[in-house]
Design an enzyme around this catalytic site. Structure first.
Site, PDB file in Angstrom:
ATOM      1  N   GLY A   1      -1.612  -6.874   0.740  1.00 45.68           N
ATOM      2  CA  GLY A   1      -2.865  -6.179   1.189  1.00 45.68           C
ATOM      3  C   GLY A   1      -3.547  -5.444  -0.002  1.00 45.68           C
ATOM      4  O   GLY A   1      -3.099  -5.194  -1.118  1.00 45.68           O
ATOM      5  N   CYS A   2      -4.856  -5.301   0.221  1.00 45.42           N
ATOM      6  CA  CYS A   2      -5.814  -4.653  -0.842  1.00 45.42           C
ATOM      7  C   CYS A   2      -5.064  -3.264  -1.171  1.00 45.42           C
ATOM      8  O   CYS A   2      -4.714  -2.853  -2.287  1.00 45.42           O
ATOM      9  CB  CYS A   2      -7.024  -4.605  -0.375  1.00 45.42           C
ATOM     10  SG  CYS A   2      -7.324  -3.870   1.129  1.00 45.42           S
TER      11      CYS A   2
END
Lengths: 346, 346, 346, 346
Positions: D149-150
């Site tokens: 995920g970012c």
């Protein structure tokens, strides 16, 4: 009619003071001070005031000002107000200083963090820290008010009730704050150019920002013991607004309702502090242009911490609006006079 | 106390109407209409109104509304107001329609550009085009006012004096307009997402935007002959503001002073139209949040054209503010009541 | 390997040149010139280049530079390049001047609009106006290229085919242009501060912007007769991008297909000019970071005018990208070498 | 030539994958999947790709895709990839899943936080968490990679070395993160409209954001003991970029040099992690459009905490760029192939 003079009227906070005072039915601005724009029309510096303000800017002559007005606002860099006030002036006018000069009671702390000598430490004791919700009665009696910093206002109001009621451990507090760019002032610096700020976010003054000791002092009063904390401001690509996200360890298990009751105890009767409904996070846009601070909190049972949040307009409650709120108190006016403009959205 | 009802109170123009009316000392909002949010708290749709508005949203029942209020604002898409008004309603309340339904006198033109059938053409003649600076006396007598569109307000006021005094050739007019994104409404569309609008500019509705016939009609009245023109709107990455840059060929050689005198002839006594000083170009930021339109012009001797410029807040003078200005006129109040807030900068 | 030197490498156009040349497989930057940052690390001025550029900035010594590189880019204010070039330099290196010094063939026109004396008019005739799509063959032979201005590039490419094919009357042209703020440069000025530009739009240089004679000259060549026109630039709150909306009267009735065929005639084989599909309006965001110009048009049968639109990145096709495109041509490389990066969205 | 298929190519991460892969010399995109735009031209959804991509969008048929390509990227909401993969597919193609389906090793934790049933838990063990700097060797062998995920990418890389070297107490970690709006996706929601996001900042998902367990899991591996922490994301008015400001208590007194050495130990040889110079705070703008993560830290001796900071482009290193980095590793290509674009400024 209260006659007001503004020293530093062409900075962003000064400009906001003009905007607010123009709508205040009991005040007349008599002096638009601006060292940088002496003899220029104020409305040529701030075209929004075209046809609303006809005055030209004047120099920072506080002696003369004291003869002509009832209240002086100094919206200037640190050092200036302290270098100008004296007994004669204070005997004639009330002074509301938007700079940091009289916010910190310990002069050594001030000089360490601001790297300048304090020119009139004799007034520090007398000066009242103008966070109206907390020091209301003292403000009413003050000759000189230290208008709180923008970050300290938002941080203190977000955290205050929980320290006062001893729900959190003051020395676990971490304040991560985000501010719009008007907080950086109107000086012509590359760092504040549109293309440098837009589409960008950064922390600055990490572990060294000057608002840190101010926040620590106020929160220490609330807690009753000395607090050292982390405060990290960030620059956000927007004109106005401060958002504070603060973290602390809970001293005991608490429910949402218990914490809500604590916030309500301190703020239910405060017009300008709005404790939001459950799970509604404060947003800076919801208070833009107004004197409101929106606060809320979230308990994290996993980490036994609480997240406290506050949003306000840095130029209003964080500067000019709070200054007018202080003025109202000092002159016996209704505290909200001239400050009832609803937030502007979008 | 004037009792007001708003149909469409949760759009951006409706929200702005609420903001302005809350500060209007002679008005009380009695009905927050919103088909999309029936029974929801208004302040949960617009959190800026938390603790300021306690009402819940209601359906669009104009019959019932007519019994409970003195004035109805319809801040709704075209077609709705025309489908709801009738003789009984108009006999009881005044109606200020912020949509396009009653702006265009020729029903065929309306139906062609808006692609809908007009449901109550019988009121078109009676309806007054509410551009206060031009139709002030008629507005005072009106039962139903067609509140002008945002682009037409800014365009007409920027160009009007020069056509009225026959200085320009109406059929050479080209209007290049730029608007903030609130003009696109609060509907959830991909095109209006932050990431689509931010860091971007585009023209839209080129040679086909619905405000074209409205502008042409108003300018034709001013000129005294039929005008066909080009109008090109652009979407700009900002919340509020419209800037009009209009071009036309001069009919004769004129000096700056002559043209300035013409603008002053029409606007010197108008509070809300500010003719700026020589060479100062209007900027949308200088009027944000206020009811002002700033106008100015530049003669280009090389091309014998004149460039006319106007800036205003599309939600205030371009929608809600002008609606309140109309209401003030209709109810015999001072025209500027509730509308004196200075522009907010930055 | 082509050795390149950049004078003015710390302005926004200079920085973009660095970004593009770093990705160009046949070029090595040997000289980062910057009068303001001599001896400072380039990557400390532009942190995006941290670990990518190790060089320090050097002074503007064109004599020395001529000994060390094959091509010099001058991304500097007007006057500098003209004051530095001489026969010896031009005998050693190719010069691509991103300033206006060699764009305008008539030295009087240059001196009138730029208010400075031209220091080396003897090279004006020789200099090639580097609009590659139009002057490709001449660029290939040039020792000195005048890289076109940002507005002139976008304006000329949007309008050129219609003048060339005599479809429009050149003296009816009105160009309304909108630019992102990087076009204003990296100088520390109040007008370019974030809070002044953000949430704001304004026209500037109305009827007097220096790009006017440059556009007129290029369009006059295309038309075959002298053209005088209106050009109005606007400042838009975004970092990058220029949008041109141009208006002109059609000389005869034309269909969409006929006009489309004219655009295709000139651009179908041009990689960097994209004629969009019918009714798709160019948007600056769709070309950001790339060397593309997107153009399109709309016929307005009501006014017998045509609206021509063009969008490009002012720092790429409007400055650094076009400069590299010129360099490629001058050195016999594929014209698109190092320029094939797709636009970045969002 | 590697043949690639993208499921979810019209989301912002999918669009970025297209941008990057178009510049990758060893990859050809064979399948533009998009359930919402089946049979529409891809370039009509993303006009930046006009003339660069001629394909039309196709449905999410992973079986068919597996026959036609060598690698499948799923840039889709959680649940989709897990519902489509099976043994046959995995025997034919490599899968890089940009969703959360295979990031969390404990299926119960996944199902609790994501509120959905995991449809193919049998592949969780096999899937490699594709944080290349940490799991490089495993990624090289993987059939299925869970692209991080970012927020977890930026958080983990900012904190990892200090946990690995046991300098901080993992259970005192507080992560305050700020993201641009592209992270919210391209869905048409009121909350993501321009006017709602612009000039605004807010926290969201406080004490409940789904990236929390992912970050905790990765940091627990680094520490060697289970970590529970606070993670608060904020929405910032910009298109791209994530900034992480993380706080933790130091386990012992350390100097700047000692901590710097620890960061360098892990990152000195990493191309895409840049440890900035002393006192330089990471800024999202300095990495925009690139695959870099900029990290730095500040020791606060007053509170004995350390502030760790990281900045990256959420769509590149936080999504599409990292996916390509993983692909390069999986196919034995140079890890930086197609990823060397310098950051774009401004």
């Amino acid at each position: 009619m209260i006659r007001a003079g503004i020293i530093g009227s062409t900075g962003y906070a000064g400009g906001e003071l003009v905007r607010i005072l123009l709508g205040h039915k009991d005040v007349e601005i008599k002096w638009y001070g601006s060292r940088s724009y002496i003899d220029k029309k104020y409305a040529s510096v701030y075209q929004n005031m075209f046809q609303l303000v006809d005055d030209v800017c004047k120099d920072d002559n506080m002696e003369q000002l004291a003869k002509e007005v009832d209240v002086i606002f100094t919206a200037t860099p640190q050092g200036l107000c302290a270098s100008l006030v004296n007994d004669e002036i204070l005997s004639k006018v009330k002074v509301i200083d938007l700079s940091a000069d009289f916010r910190i009671k310990d002069v050594k702390t001030y000089e360490e963090w601001y790297k300048i000598e304090h020119k009139s430490p004799q007034y520090i004791d007398e000066a009242v820290y103008g966070l109206c919700e907390i020091n209301r009665e003292k403000v009413k009696q003050a000759r000189i008010v230290a208008n709180p910093g923008c970050y300290p206002t938002c941080s203190t109001l977000s955290i205050y009730p929980l320290l006062k009621e001893d729900l959190i451990d003051g020395n676990t507090i971490i304040i991560d704050a985000k501010s719009g760019t008007s907080g950086a002032g109107r000086g012509a610096k590359v760092d504040n150019l549109y293309c440098e700020v837009n589409e960008n976010i950064k922390a600055y003054g990490v572990a060294g920002h000057r608002h840190t000791p101010e926040i620590e002092e106020q929160l220490s009063y609330a807690a009753g013991y000395p607090i050292t904390l982390n405060f990290t401001p960030h620059l956000v690509p927007m004109n106005r607004g401060i958002l504070v996200t603060a973290y602390a360890s809970l001293k005991k298990d608490v429910t949402y309702e218990e914490v809500k009751a604590v916030y309500d105890k301190y703020y239910a009767n405060e017009q300008f502090v709005r404790v939001l409904d459950k799970d509604v996070c404060p947003q800076t846009k919801w208070v833009e242009g107004s004197n409101y601070v929106d606060v809320n909190f979230k308990i994290d049972p996993r980490t036994k911490r609480i997240i406290m949040m506050g949003a306000m307009d840095n130029l209003v409650k964080g500067a000019a609006g709070q200054a007018v709120q202080n003025m109202n108190l000092m002159f016996g006016l209704p505290e909200n006079e001239g400050l009832c403009m609803p937030p502007m959205f979008p």
